[in-house]
Write a protein that holds these residues in place. Structure first.
Motif, PDB file in Angstrom:
ATOM      1  N   HIS A 106       0.806  -1.357  -0.033  1.00 36.25           N
ATOM      2  CA  HIS A 106      -0.062   0.165   0.113  1.00 36.25           C
ATOM      3  C   HIS A 106       1.047   1.136   0.126  1.00 36.25           C
ATOM      4  CE1 HIS A 106      -3.542   2.460   2.212  1.00 36.25           C
ATOM      5  NE2 HIS A 106      -3.100   3.076   1.111  1.00 36.25           N
ATOM      6  N   GLU A 166       2.954   1.627  -3.273  1.00 40.45           N
ATOM      7  CA  GLU A 166       1.967   2.246  -4.394  1.00 40.45           C
ATOM      8  C   GLU A 166       1.745   3.570  -4.240  1.00 40.45           C
ATOM      9  OE1 GLU A 166      -0.330   2.196  -7.556  1.00 40.45           O
ATOM     10  OE2 GLU A 166       1.242   0.771  -6.871  1.00 40.45           O
ATOM     11  N   LEU A 167       1.554   4.179  -2.947  1.00 42.55           N
ATOM     12  CA  LEU A 167       1.013   5.369  -2.880  1.00 42.55           C
ATOM     13  C   LEU A 167       2.305   6.227  -3.199  1.00 42.55           C
ATOM     14  CD1 LEU A 167      -1.346   6.746  -1.134  1.00 42.55           C
ATOM     15  CD2 LEU A 167      -0.055   6.916   0.418  1.00 42.55           C
ATOM     16  N   ARG A 169       2.936   6.503  -6.642  1.00 42.29           N
ATOM     17  CA  ARG A 169       2.287   7.380  -7.528  1.00 42.29           C
ATOM     18  C   ARG A 169       2.696   8.976  -7.337  1.00 42.29           C
ATOM     19  NH1 ARG A 169      -2.292   4.690  -5.951  1.00 42.29           N
ATOM     20  NH2 ARG A 169      -2.959   6.472  -4.676  1.00 42.29           N
ATOM     21  N   ARG A 207      -5.976   8.586   5.379  1.00 36.82           N
ATOM     22  CA  ARG A 207      -5.306   7.205   4.964  1.00 36.82           C
ATOM     23  C   ARG A 207      -4.442   6.771   6.411  1.00 36.82           C
ATOM     24  NH1 ARG A 207      -4.559   6.094  -0.520  1.00 36.82           N
ATOM     25  NH2 ARG A 207      -5.657   7.647  -1.789  1.00 36.82           N
TER      26      ARG A 207
END
Lengths: 871, 493
Positions: free
Chosen positions: B105, B108-109, B112, B272
């Protein structure tokens, strides 16, 4: 630090020179042609007369407004002195976002002919500071170098939308119809204390070069300003009065003059014309025919024009000798001056060329420009280099350097050198005219002082050298440009539908329009628009919980207002934004407003003083300022003076300030503001309600804009959930973004429809809203769980929600034995306790208290028991 | 103080020949560190130097040239060095244990942000020692190995314990970003100017062309205590607006961190949260222990490493060792406490016994689990011990109410009168002196330190010892007179 400030603080007294030159019985006005200003502590008076360029007291001490004096009159009581002006603007007065339209760095001494229909052109005569010298520079020519820094240069015209060249065609014949300045030239020179020929020459030359350029434009712009004056509040009453007295006769006469071939008159003709009042009529006729003038000059204007004619004509006939004399001088003066100017710019070379250029310059500025361009390459090179230096210096000083001109010899070396080499004539003249006020100014460089400088300095306020002009040292990176380095490769664009959707759903992506806030948008729009059109001020208070689109709506309003300002539907305005959270101290608000308004840096106190002055000064040459104050509650101080000022300024008559304030709480004015502040804020309030689920759904849908990434049900679930909790649009968008991520991860496994479905949204909602305490307790170690149990047991025993560690520890040990574990010792027990405390499952006192530290639960007992039972 | 000692301790440990580190000192230190989790935390961070490890070369290279022919001593020192690196957090593990989904997670964050220029904000929440920094370190290591991200990403690291207010934090950010108002290491301008400058800088950037900035805020909760939360507001505001892409990464152990945020700051945070809760079972825990202690296959001396690994496997199957590990596991699941246990055990390996034995682990456990105050009690004189017992009786009699010296002295006198044959008669000043010594050791503490007007004899005090602690100390006290023991055990003074 201002250079004019010393002058401003002195008392000035204003006196009419001589007798009234005309009288308007109907308006009960008496017209004068000159006025003397005497300043305390100065022996000699400064005189300003019609046609002269003057400085008007403004909100910025360093850069007073520049204007040409057109009329001076007093009302019947004789108390109030009023001046009618043609404005010029400095670069720093041009709206910041328009400055780049110039396409080059402005010369520090450059000003622009101001053509704005919405600008009031009548000011209180007592705001006049003194005279200033202005020179016209043809568009193609470089700026003359080495001139005194008191001289201002005019090259272009600023009509609030673009910079335009001052058309030389208009410029050239302008000498003839340009009646008010020439007619008043006589009195002006006469008013000089020592009518030495050389002084006259200089005076003339300054005006000549300048005068040749302005007339055409001036008349047209004057028309515009008159036009707008009828609309604007300050002049409204006066013009209305005049209108009622309108007579049609003179109007007809003027129409006739319109056809007269005054444009082609020679200079002698001009002189002749100066003697009679026809010139005035030509001016007004030009006013009507001027190409730049707007067609909207309507019948409403005529009374004004007529009035003017009436009042100025006696003036010109009043001084028959002077104009002639000036005309004679004109040539000489020009000849005497221009070489020196050329020399300056050409770095003391090529006097012949200069003379040539000067000759041509007399008659055809275009030619001059052309020849000088072709022939003076080297000179241009040098001068451009100097100019660059000047610009550099100018940038350092800030934009206000325009006004500081040539007084600080020590920091402006090029001019000093040039000045020293100025011609003998000028030297002579200088000695003659070094009559007044100079004493103070002597700083050991008396001989090098230029003539024009002294002359001007006799009129313009004395300036003390600004500390900002200190030469640029590499001491601190004061003018460092804030920036983040750019990346090597541009960021990747979104690849698939989900990524695209995610990019669109990011809060930062600005939507084309704001759905669901139409009513609020309209209200704010109407409020601001009406204030801008009326030229008045006002406050508005906008409240609403975070994430309801307050700031976004205001920005949207401003954007569309700016668009319509571009299209000339409403007058131009400045938009300034400050945010209470983005400053370190409430008083920084002043600094930020000032900096955004004028690009000046100042301490909070000084900034407050400057702003106070700006918003209360009567000088009406202002555009409306729209100020957005975000997070208003952060500007609270004990005395509340920041808020008080922010809400008080709009109430000033001349402020033209619209303040929009944003805060979270609806009752902020009642809660934290003292009465006088709350009262000034007024009752124009608006509250943004939290979004309903339908609105949230609409917001997401409009953002997605037909990118099909979500199932309909999923969207509804998100919006319903968020609406029930907070109505925060940011939250809603964040959840949707997270859901797309979850979908992306699971999508690869399950190979589903590829749309974000209910399950993904549920998962995202769970992640964001579910409390982590329960899972934290479930994942805690055995001893930690036991300890929590011991805490609850002890609470039950005591009947209190608080116990000391010692008490809990006894329970803990007992529980350990029950569970068949070896009881922990005190150190271990404390470690466990502290670990729970650091997660904030427990609330603890400082660990220094050791056995006696008090323990509380930060979770409800039921939650703890639930978590432990399910284990 | 503690920090310094800890540093010295580590240095001592790092010396190749390790024989006689004063166990007493170590014991004291460890117990002291037990009391202050925050300081322990910082200490381990300080010596971990985590970030440099991600980018820089691996700190230890095996000397390949004398591969097979290692003497016993060399093998041991090499193995110890290797294990110490692991246990003192100097080296990131290859893969975070049990945190796979969180790892994905987060990666990926950040990817990006680095590649697409998407602004994000995320909180990593987990109890102390749960591997937040380790996780972030691993993610950043992986991110930096991406070619696209490597050159583009700017990293700003802040720690709430170091940047205690916004002014300092701002300077630090400016310094780490190398903005233009930095000359050398100095940042010019006032606080207000710096803020304006930074915001201006961030505002000028845009999504596609500016380098993304990763803000790592360690001890995120402490930033929430800054005045007005100006820094957080502005960082999160940037992350929610079309400016320079930023990723705001907060690391915190507080579960209620969101409640600390002001509502407008909270609204700007993306909500988040990545939770790191260890859900290890004991079996997995044992596996981790085995993996942590095993030598890697590329160890220069295969024979030695085989032997070592074999002994480790055997050790983990041992009942007593398992019991110890289970107790440790019950105490806390985090690896930091495990590491300190194993660290002590590994340090006991020497040339005389070249493998890890269960005795080492038992001794290490004894050192770790020993009660800190019991240790102090061992060093008291009989008189002081008697006073402690008197205080204990007072506590029992008056149910924990505070007492003063006079009361303690009376109690003590009563005891002397009864059992005068075994204990000397002490003058009152001598007893007072002993009492003051206890005060200095903080075994006794004044109830209200603010009031000093009261005579010393009558100042109210509390005993800082548990009943059990006193009894245990008495049991272990060498040559304790029986009368004293009996007195302590008796129900009445």
């Amino acid at each position: 630090m201002s250079r004019y400030i010393t002058r401003l603080r002195m008392r000035r007294t204003y006196k009419w020179n001589g007798r009234p030159v005309g009288e308007d019985r109907k308006l009960k006005r008496q017209y004068y042609e000159s006025m003397s200003i005497s300043v305390e502590g100065k022996t000699e008076d400064a005189t300003v007369s019609l046609g002269q360029y003057i400085l008007i007291e403004g909100d910025d001490d360093d850069n007073p407004f520049v204007a040409q004096l057109l009329k001076l009159y007093t009302d019947d009581s004789g108390k109030k002195k009023t001046a009618v002006l043609q404005w010029f603007v400095r670069m720093c007065e041009v709206p910041q976002n328009k400055r780049k339209l110039l396409g080059r760095d402005p010369h520090p001494q450059e000003i622009f002919f101001y053509q704005d229909r919405s600008c009031d052109n009548e000011v209180d005569g007592e705001t006049i500071l003194g005279a200033v010298q202005i020179e016209y520079v043809p568009v193609q020519d470089p700026f003359p170098v080495g001139k005194s820094r008191d001289i201002l240069f005019v090259k272009l015209l600023w009509d609030t939308k673009s910079f335009r060249a001052l058309d030389p065609e208009l410029m050239q014949p302008s000498q003839s119809p340009k009646s008010p300045p020439p007619s008043s030239r006589g009195p002006q020179t006469r008013a000089l204390p020592t009518p030495d020929p050389s002084v006259m020459k200089r005076a003339m030359s300054g005006i000549l070069t300048r005068g040749s350029m302005s007339t055409g434009k001036m008349s047209s712009s004057e028309a515009e300003s008159l036009h707008s004056a009828s609309k604007l509040s300050a002049a409204k009453a006066l013009s209305a009065k005049r209108r009622s007295q309108a007579v049609s006769g003179p109007q007809v006469r003027k129409k006739l003059d319109l056809c007269s071939p005054s444009k082609n008159m020679s200079r002698d003709d001009v002189l002749g014309e100066l003697l009679d009042e026809r010139s005035e009529k030509t001016l007004t006729s030009k006013l009507n025919t001027s190409p730049t003038g707007r067609i909207s000059i309507s019948i409403r204007l005529t009374p004004l024009n007529l009035n003017k004619e009436e009042c100025v004509s006696p003036l010109s006939s009043h001084s028959p000798d002077k104009p002639r004399m000036t005309a004679h001088d004109k040539d000489d003066a020009a000849r005497a001056r221009t070489p020196s100017r050329r020399k300056d710019s050409a770095a003391l070379r090529e006097p012949a060329l200069a003379a040539l250029a000067e000759e041509e310059h007399e008659d055809s500025p275009i030619n001059t420009a052309a020849t000088s361009r072709s022939k003076r390459k080297s000179a241009q090179l040098v001068s451009s280099r100097i100019k660059k230096q000047l610009n550099l210096l100018g940038n350092k000083i800030g934009l206000q350097s325009d006004g500081e001109d040539g007084d600080d010899d020590d920091c402006f070396i090029p001019s000093k050198i040039d000045l020293q080499s100025s011609s003998d004539e000028e030297e002579e003249a200088k000695i003659d005219s070094e009559d007044e006020l100079i004493v103070k100014k002597h700083r050991g460089s008396g001989t090098s002082r230029s003539t024009e400088k002294t002359r001007v300095s006799a009129r313009t306020p004395r300036k003390t050298p600004s500390k900002k002009t200190a030469p640029a040292t590499p001491r601190t990176p004061r003018h460092a440009t804030p920036s983040i380095p750019s990346r090597t490769a541009p960021a990747r664009k979104p690849g698939n539908v989900l990524e695209e959707a995610r990019a669109r759903l990011h809060v930062s992506s600005v939507p084309e329009s704001l759905p669901c806030r139409e009513q609020e948008f309209q209200d704010i729009y109407n409020f601001v628009e009406s204030k801008v059109i009326d030229g008045t001020g006002g406050c508005m208070y906008i409240s609403g919980v975070p994430g309801t689109g307050k700031t976004a709506t205001v920005h949207e309003v401003i954007r569309s207002l700016q668009q319509s300002a571009e299209q000339d539907e409403i007058p131009h305005f400045r938009f300034i934004e400050i945010n209470g959270m983005k400053m370190t101290d409430p008083h920084q608000a002043y600094v930020q407003i000032l900096q955004k308004l004028t690009d000046q840096k100042a301490t909070p106190d000084h900034a407050a003083a400057l702003l106070e002055k700006r918003f209360s000064a009567p000088a009406p040459k202002k555009e409306t300022v729209v100020l957005l104050v975000d997070e208003l509650d952060l500007l609270w101080t004990r005395k509340q003076n920041v808020m008080y000022n922010l809400f008080d300024w709009p109430t000033r008559r001349n402020a033209r300030l619209v303040v929009l304030t944003i805060a979270n709480t609806m009752d902020l004015p009642e809660r934290i503001m003292i009465n006088r502040v709350a009262s000034r804020l007024g009752l124009t309030r608006m509250s943004f309600q939290p979004y309903t689920f339908k609105q949230l759904q609409q917001i997401i849908t409009s953002r997605l804009n037909r990118v099909k990434a979500f199932e309909e049900d999923a969207l509804q679930l998100v919006s319903r959930k968020v609406a029930a909790l907070s109505g925060d649009a940011r939250r809603c968008l964040d959840i949707c973004r997270r859901a797309t991520e979850i979908c992306e991860h699971s999508g690869s496994q399950k190979n589903s429809s590829g749309l974000v479905g209910m399950s993904h949204v549920m998962e995202a909602l769970d992640e964001m809203f579910s409390s982590s305490y329960i899972s934290a307790i479930r994942c805690a170690s055995v001893q930690e769980q036991l300890f929590l149990r011991a805490v609850i047991a002890e609470f039950r025993r005591l009947g209190l929600e608080e116990a000391t560690f010692q008490q809990v520890f006894v329970q803990h040990q007992a529980l350990c034995r029950v569970e068949g574990l070896q009881p922990a010792n005190v150190s271990e027990g404390l470690t466990v306790c502290q670990r729970l405390g650091s997660c904030r499952l427990l609330l603890l006192e400082g660990s220094r208290l050791d056995l006696f530290l008090r323990i509380r639960l930060n979770v409800s007992q039921d939650d703890v028991l639930y978590a432990l039972k399910a284990d | 103080m503690c920090l310094k000692f800890y540093g010295e301790l580590l240095e001592a440990q790092n010396q190749p020949v390790h024989s006689s580190v004063s166990w007493a000192a170590e014991r004291h230190l460890l117990s002291a560190l037990m009391w202050t989790p925050e300081i322990r935390h910082v200490a381990s961070r300080k010596y971990a130097g985590q970030w440099r490890e991600i980018t820089g070369p691996a700190p230890v290279k095996m000397s390949k040239r004398r591969s097979a022919a290692l003497t016993g001593a060399q093998g041991i020192s090499l193995a110890q060095k290797l294990l110490r690196e692991r246990l003192c957090h100097q080296k990131l593990p290859d893969q975070p244990v049990g945190l796979d989904s969180q790892y994905k997670h987060l990666l990926e964050l950040l990817r990006r942000t680095a590649v697409h220029g998407e602004s994000n904000s995320v909180l990593i929440v987990g109890p102390r020692g749960s591997g937040k920094t380790m996780l972030l370190g691993c993610v950043l290591r992986e991110l930096m190995s991406l070619k696209e991200a490597q050159k583009n990403v700017l990293l700003v690291e802040l720690n709430g314990l170091l940047q205690t207010d916004d002014k300092i934090a701002l300077k630090e950010i400016t310094r780490q970003l190398h903005l233009e108002n930095v000359v050398g290491d100095k940042v010019f301008g006032s606080f207000a100017e710096n803020l304006a400058f930074l915001l201006e800088a961030l505002k000028k950037g845009d999504k596609s062309s500016s380098r993304p900035v990763l803000f790592v805020l360690d001890e995120f909760d402490l930033f929430a205590h800054h005045k007005n939360q100006t820094l957080l507001y502005n960082l999160l505001d940037v992350s929610q607006s079309a400016q320079t892409p930023v990723a705001v990464l907060g690391l915190t152990c507080r579960l209620d961190v969101l409640e600390l945020l002001e509502k407008r700051v909270k609204s700007r945070f993306s909500h988040r949260q990545i939770h790191l809760f260890s859900s290890l079972s004991f079996a997995q825990y044992l596996d981790v222990v085995r993996a942590q202690l095993s030598l890697p296959p590329d160890f220069p001396d295969p024979k030695f490493s085989d032997e070592w690994n074999h002994s480790v496997t055997k050790l983990c199957e041992d009942k007593t060792v398992e019991e110890i590990l289970r107790r440790n596991f019950n105490g806390s699941k985090d690896f930091r406490s495990l590491h300190s246990l194993l660290f002590l055990a590994v340090s006991r390996v020497s040339v005389s016994h070249s493998t890890l034995r269960e005795a080492d682990l038992i001794e290490a456990w004894r050192l770790i689990s020993v009660d800190s105050k019991a240790n102090v009690l061992h060093g008291l004189s009989i008189l002081e011990l008697c006073l402690i017992i008197a205080m204990k009786h007072l506590n029992d009699t008056y149910d924990g109410e505070p007492f003063n010296f006079q009361m303690v002295h009376n109690e003590f006198k009563k005891f002397i009168q009864r059992k005068s044959h075994s204990i000397h008669k002490f003058e009152k000043p001598v007893v007072m002196k002993a009492f003051e010594h206890l005060l200095q050791l903080e075994l006794v503490r004044p109830v209200d330190s603010g009031v000093c007007k009261v005579q010393r004899e009558y100042q109210l005090m509390r005993l800082m010892l548990e009943h059990g602690q006193v009894m245990e100390a008495l049991q272990r006290y060498p040559q304790c007179p029986t009368d004293v023991k009996q007195w302590a055990l008796s129900a009445f003074g």
